[in-house]
Motif scaffolding. Sequence first.
Motif, PDB file in Angstrom:
ATOM      1  N   ASP A 299       0.861  -1.173   0.000  1.00  0.00           N
ATOM      2  CA  ASP A 299       0.000   0.000   0.000  1.00  0.00           C
ATOM      3  C   ASP A 299       0.900   1.227   0.000  1.00  0.00           C
ATOM      4  O   ASP A 299       1.504   1.551   1.013  1.00  0.00           O
ATOM      5  CB  ASP A 299      -0.903  -0.026   1.233  1.00  0.00           C
ATOM      6  CG  ASP A 299      -1.947   1.076   1.234  1.00  0.00           C
ATOM      7  OD1 ASP A 299      -1.805   2.011   0.436  1.00  0.00           O
ATOM      8  OD2 ASP A 299      -2.888   1.003   2.035  1.00  0.00           O
ATOM      9  N   LEU A 300       0.995   1.897  -1.131  1.00  0.00           N
ATOM     10  CA  LEU A 300       1.886   3.045  -1.254  1.00  0.00           C
ATOM     11  C   LEU A 300       1.078   4.328  -1.163  1.00  0.00           C
ATOM     12  O   LEU A 300       0.189   4.569  -1.970  1.00  0.00           O
ATOM     13  CB  LEU A 300       2.626   3.004  -2.599  1.00  0.00           C
ATOM     14  CG  LEU A 300       3.597   1.840  -2.809  1.00  0.00           C
ATOM     15  CD1 LEU A 300       4.212   1.925  -4.194  1.00  0.00           C
ATOM     16  CD2 LEU A 300       4.685   1.852  -1.753  1.00  0.00           C
ATOM     17  N   ASP A 301       1.386   5.141  -0.150  1.00  0.00           N
ATOM     18  CA  ASP A 301       0.689   6.412   0.008  1.00  0.00           C
ATOM     19  C   ASP A 301       1.685   7.464   0.471  1.00  0.00           C
ATOM     20  O   ASP A 301       1.630   7.937   1.600  1.00  0.00           O
ATOM     21  CB  ASP A 301      -0.453   6.260   1.021  1.00  0.00           C
ATOM     22  CG  ASP A 301      -1.371   7.472   1.003  1.00  0.00           C
ATOM     23  OD1 ASP A 301      -1.190   8.341   0.135  1.00  0.00           O
ATOM     24  OD2 ASP A 301      -2.258   7.556   1.860  1.00  0.00           O
ATOM     25  N   LEU A 310       7.746   1.972  -7.055  1.00  0.00           N
ATOM     26  CA  LEU A 310       6.952   1.066  -7.888  1.00  0.00           C
ATOM     27  C   LEU A 310       7.727  -0.187  -8.284  1.00  0.00           C
ATOM     28  O   LEU A 310       7.156  -1.284  -8.338  1.00  0.00           O
ATOM     29  CB  LEU A 310       6.473   1.805  -9.142  1.00  0.00           C
ATOM     30  CG  LEU A 310       5.468   2.932  -8.911  1.00  0.00           C
ATOM     31  CD1 LEU A 310       5.105   3.609 -10.223  1.00  0.00           C
ATOM     32  CD2 LEU A 310       4.213   2.409  -8.231  1.00  0.00           C
ATOM     33  N   ASP A 311       9.012  -0.045  -8.590  1.00  0.00           N
ATOM     34  CA  ASP A 311       9.780  -1.188  -9.064  1.00  0.00           C
ATOM     35  C   ASP A 311       9.804  -2.309  -8.041  1.00  0.00           C
ATOM     36  O   ASP A 311       9.575  -3.480  -8.367  1.00  0.00           O
ATOM     37  CB  ASP A 311      11.197  -0.756  -9.429  1.00  0.00           C
ATOM     38  CG  ASP A 311      11.921  -1.787 -10.269  1.00  0.00           C
ATOM     39  OD1 ASP A 311      12.700  -2.565  -9.697  1.00  0.00           O
ATOM     40  OD2 ASP A 311      11.691  -1.831 -11.490  1.00  0.00           O
ATOM     41  N   SER A 312      10.094  -1.968  -6.788  1.00  0.00           N
ATOM     42  CA  SER A 312      10.137  -3.001  -5.748  1.00  0.00           C
ATOM     43  C   SER A 312       8.741  -3.442  -5.333  1.00  0.00           C
ATOM     44  O   SER A 312       8.548  -4.575  -4.895  1.00  0.00           O
ATOM     45  CB  SER A 312      10.912  -2.498  -4.526  1.00  0.00           C
ATOM     46  OG  SER A 312      10.426  -1.243  -4.115  1.00  0.00           O
ATOM     47  N   CYS A 325      -2.077   2.263  -4.627  1.00  0.00           N
ATOM     48  CA  CYS A 325      -1.043   3.292  -4.814  1.00  0.00           C
ATOM     49  C   CYS A 325      -1.676   4.671  -4.922  1.00  0.00           C
ATOM     50  O   CYS A 325      -2.649   4.873  -5.662  1.00  0.00           O
ATOM     51  CB  CYS A 325      -0.223   2.975  -6.069  1.00  0.00           C
ATOM     52  SG  CYS A 325       1.120   4.124  -6.381  1.00  0.00           S
ATOM     53  N   THR A 326      -1.102   5.630  -4.201  1.00  0.00           N
ATOM     54  CA  THR A 326      -1.570   7.019  -4.220  1.00  0.00           C
ATOM     55  C   THR A 326      -0.470   7.918  -4.765  1.00  0.00           C
ATOM     56  O   THR A 326       0.702   7.721  -4.467  1.00  0.00           O
ATOM     57  CB  THR A 326      -1.946   7.487  -2.802  1.00  0.00           C
ATOM     58  OG1 THR A 326      -2.966   6.644  -2.287  1.00  0.00           O
ATOM     59  CG2 THR A 326      -2.456   8.925  -2.816  1.00  0.00           C
ATOM     60  N   SER A 369       4.440  -0.565 -16.795  1.00  0.00           N
ATOM     61  CA  SER A 369       5.800  -0.598 -17.324  1.00  0.00           C
ATOM     62  C   SER A 369       6.758  -1.272 -16.343  1.00  0.00           C
ATOM     63  O   SER A 369       7.598  -2.092 -16.728  1.00  0.00           O
ATOM     64  CB  SER A 369       6.273   0.827 -17.630  1.00  0.00           C
ATOM     65  OG  SER A 369       7.631   0.846 -18.016  1.00  0.00           O
ATOM     66  N   HIS A 370       6.644  -0.942 -15.053  1.00  0.00           N
ATOM     67  CA  HIS A 370       7.497  -1.570 -14.043  1.00  0.00           C
ATOM     68  C   HIS A 370       7.190  -3.059 -13.926  1.00  0.00           C
ATOM     69  O   HIS A 370       8.098  -3.881 -13.746  1.00  0.00           O
ATOM     70  CB  HIS A 370       7.296  -0.883 -12.694  1.00  0.00           C
ATOM     71  CG  HIS A 370       7.949   0.455 -12.595  1.00  0.00           C
ATOM     72  ND1 HIS A 370       9.294   0.613 -12.336  1.00  0.00           N
ATOM     73  CD2 HIS A 370       7.450   1.712 -12.734  1.00  0.00           C
ATOM     74  CE1 HIS A 370       9.598   1.899 -12.301  1.00  0.00           C
ATOM     75  NE2 HIS A 370       8.496   2.592 -12.541  1.00  0.00           N
TER      76      HIS A 370
END
Length: 672
Positions: A299-301, A310-312, A325-326, A369-370
Motif C-alpha cells: 500500500d503506497l501512500d 513502484l519497481d520493488s 497506490c496514491t 511498465s514496471h
Amino acid sequence: MLATKFEQILACAAVRKVGFKGILKYKNLSNEKKSGRTTASSSFLRRFGSGFAYLSNTTNTANNNPRTERPEGSTRKTDNLFLYESGLKKMSTDLNDFTIIKEGEAEILMHAKNEVFYNKTQVSFIQMVLTVPFSNDQVNNRDISIAVLRTFIANRKEEHEARLSKKTKAASKVSEKDASESVQEEVANESTVCDEKSNGDSEVPEKVSEDESCGLSEEPAKGTEGKVSGELKPPRVLEALSASGLRAIRYAREVEGIGQVVALDNDKASVEACQRNIKFNGSVACSKVESHFADARVDLDPYGSPSVFLDSAVQSIVDGGMLMCTATDMAVLCGGNGEVCYSKYGSYPLRGKYCHEMALRILLASIESHANRYKRYIVPVLSVQMDFYVRVFVRVYSSASAMKNTPLKLSYVYQCTGCDSFHLQPIGRTATKNNSVKYLPGFGPVVPQECSDCGKKFNMGGPIWSAPIHDQEWVTSILADVKSMKDRYPAYNRISAILTTISEELPDVPLFLSLHNLCATLKCTSPSAVIFRSAVINAGYRISGTHVNPLGLKSDAPMDVIWDIMRCWVKNHPVKAQPADQPGSVILAKEPVLQANFARAVASLSKAQAKKVARFLPNPERHWGPKLRAGRQITSKHISLLGPAAVNGVLNQEEVEEPDAKRQKTEDPTAC
C-alpha cells in the motif's frame, strides 16, 4: 488510598498475566477534583492486551465507561498512564502529553506538544513541529481502501473455490479413467486365464485383493486431492510509509479475514508512534499489525510521487495480489512540469480539462511498465481522483504471454491547440492468421499535421493507459458492500457518491469532453447537459458523466459528430461574428454533415440523476486542499492553504516565544 493501592496491585497482576514483566509505574492523579470529575471512582485498569496495560481516571457519570463511543474524528485529552513495550525496551507514556483521535474503529495518540491542524472532516494531520510525524492521508482515502480490501478478500475466496472445484472435477475424471482402464485390464487377464485353462497348460493365478484393486484407482486421485485441498491463507498487507500507523490499524480492526499487516517507515519517531498506537488499540491490533524501521518500497501512500517505490512494489506482490497506490504530485501529473512527469513516470502530460483522468492513466501506465520488466502485468479494479490526489487499486499477475498485450492497452494522445479535439493513437495492434496471433506496431498517424476541425497544430502526450481503469463488477460489489455497512465508514457520503458516479461511467472510453470548453471555443451559449446528451444519444452514440469532473462528458462519438451537434445548436442560437482566423469561426464556417436531434432522450439522465442521488459533494470547509509537508515553516504566503486564523496564530506564537528565549539567555549568568 487503600483502594488506589489495591487497584495498583491488581493492575500489576493483570500486566504480568499477559506477559509484560517488570514494575508497573503508577501516577497518582492530582486533578481528580476538577470540574466533572469526582474521587468516587479512582483509577482502575481500563484495558490490557498483548504486552501493555492502560490506567485511566474516569468520571462519575451515568454512563461510567471511559470507552464511550465518540463521534468520528473526535479528539479528547487524556489523564492516564500508558505502558507499552517497544522492541526490547519497556516504555511508559504519560497520556497527559497526548490527545486521542478516533477514526473508524481505530484510535491513535497524537502528541499534544505538536502544533497540528486537525481536520475533523478530512481527518488529516499537518505537522508543524516535527516531533511525531503523521501521514497526510484522508479519511476518504482510507475508507475506500477498506471497501476495496473487503471486496478483494471476498472475490479472492470465490476465485479459490472456483479453482478447487475445477481441480476436483479434473481429478474425478482422471480417477474414472484410471478405474475404467484397470477394469479393462482385469477383463483381459480373466479372458487370458480362461483360454489357458481350456488348453490345460497354465496354473490358476493368485486372486487380486480388493485393497490392491482399490489402491490402483485411488492413488492418483489422492495425489491430486492433496494439491486441491490446500487452505487459502489470509492475505498479508504491506503498508509502506506508515507514519502513525492509523491506516494499518484500521485495516486490522475493520477488514474481516485479513492476515498480517506490516507497517514500515524509515523514520524512527514514526515507528515509535506506530508501535505506541498498535499497543493502544488492543489485542486485535497487536496480533495482526507489525511495525518495523525499514525503507519500504502493498500500500503506497507517500507525500508526493510513488514512482521510486513502484519497481520493488510490483516484485513483492504475490500472483493475483493487489497493489494500492496514491500519487499527490498532481501539478506534475497534470502538465505543470511535463519534463518532470516524463522523468518520473515515463509519460508526457497534456494540459486539458481531462488532465486529472490523464493523471490516473499515466500512473497506471507507469505501474504496468514496471511490472512488465518482471514478466508481470496489472488489471485495474478501481481508479479514483479525489480532492487533490489520485489513487489506483490494481491486481498484479505473472504471465509472459499475457504481458504481450500491454502495447494494446497504451496510447499516445493528440490534443489540438486551437479547439477541444483530442485523438488517441494505440501503440500496438494484433493480426490473426491461421489461429495464430501476431503482435504488430499500431497504424499511424491518426491525425494530419493540422486539425481537420479548426486548422491548428497538435500537441502529443503520453503514452497513457487507454484500457478500462475500472472493473464494473468490482465497483458494483464495493458499492453494495459500502451501502450495507454505511455506519462503519466515517466518509460514507463521500465515497458512496464517488462509487455511484464511477458505476455509471462508460468503461471503454478514455478521457472526456468539457461542454463548457466546447462552447467557449465557439463563443456560444451552452446547452444543458440533458439536451447535449440527448443529441448524442439520438445520433446513435453512447454518453455518460465522469467522477473526475461534474461538467465532463464521456462519449464514443467522434469529434466531427460532436462539432456537427454544436454547429446545429449555434444555428438555433446564433453567436456574434468572430475574427476569421479564430478556431470557432473556422469550425462554424463548415456546414454540418449530421443534423442533430435535440429531442429529449430517455437515457439522457443517469439512474443516479433520475433518483436525485448526490454525486458531487461540496468541499467540507474553506481552504480545502493539500497542506504543508511536515517540518515546513509557516509564513504569510500560506494563508491560501491554511487560512488566515491558523497562519496568524502560528506567527503570533513565534513572536511570543522569541522574546522569552532572549530573556532567558540574558538572565542566565553562565551564558557567554
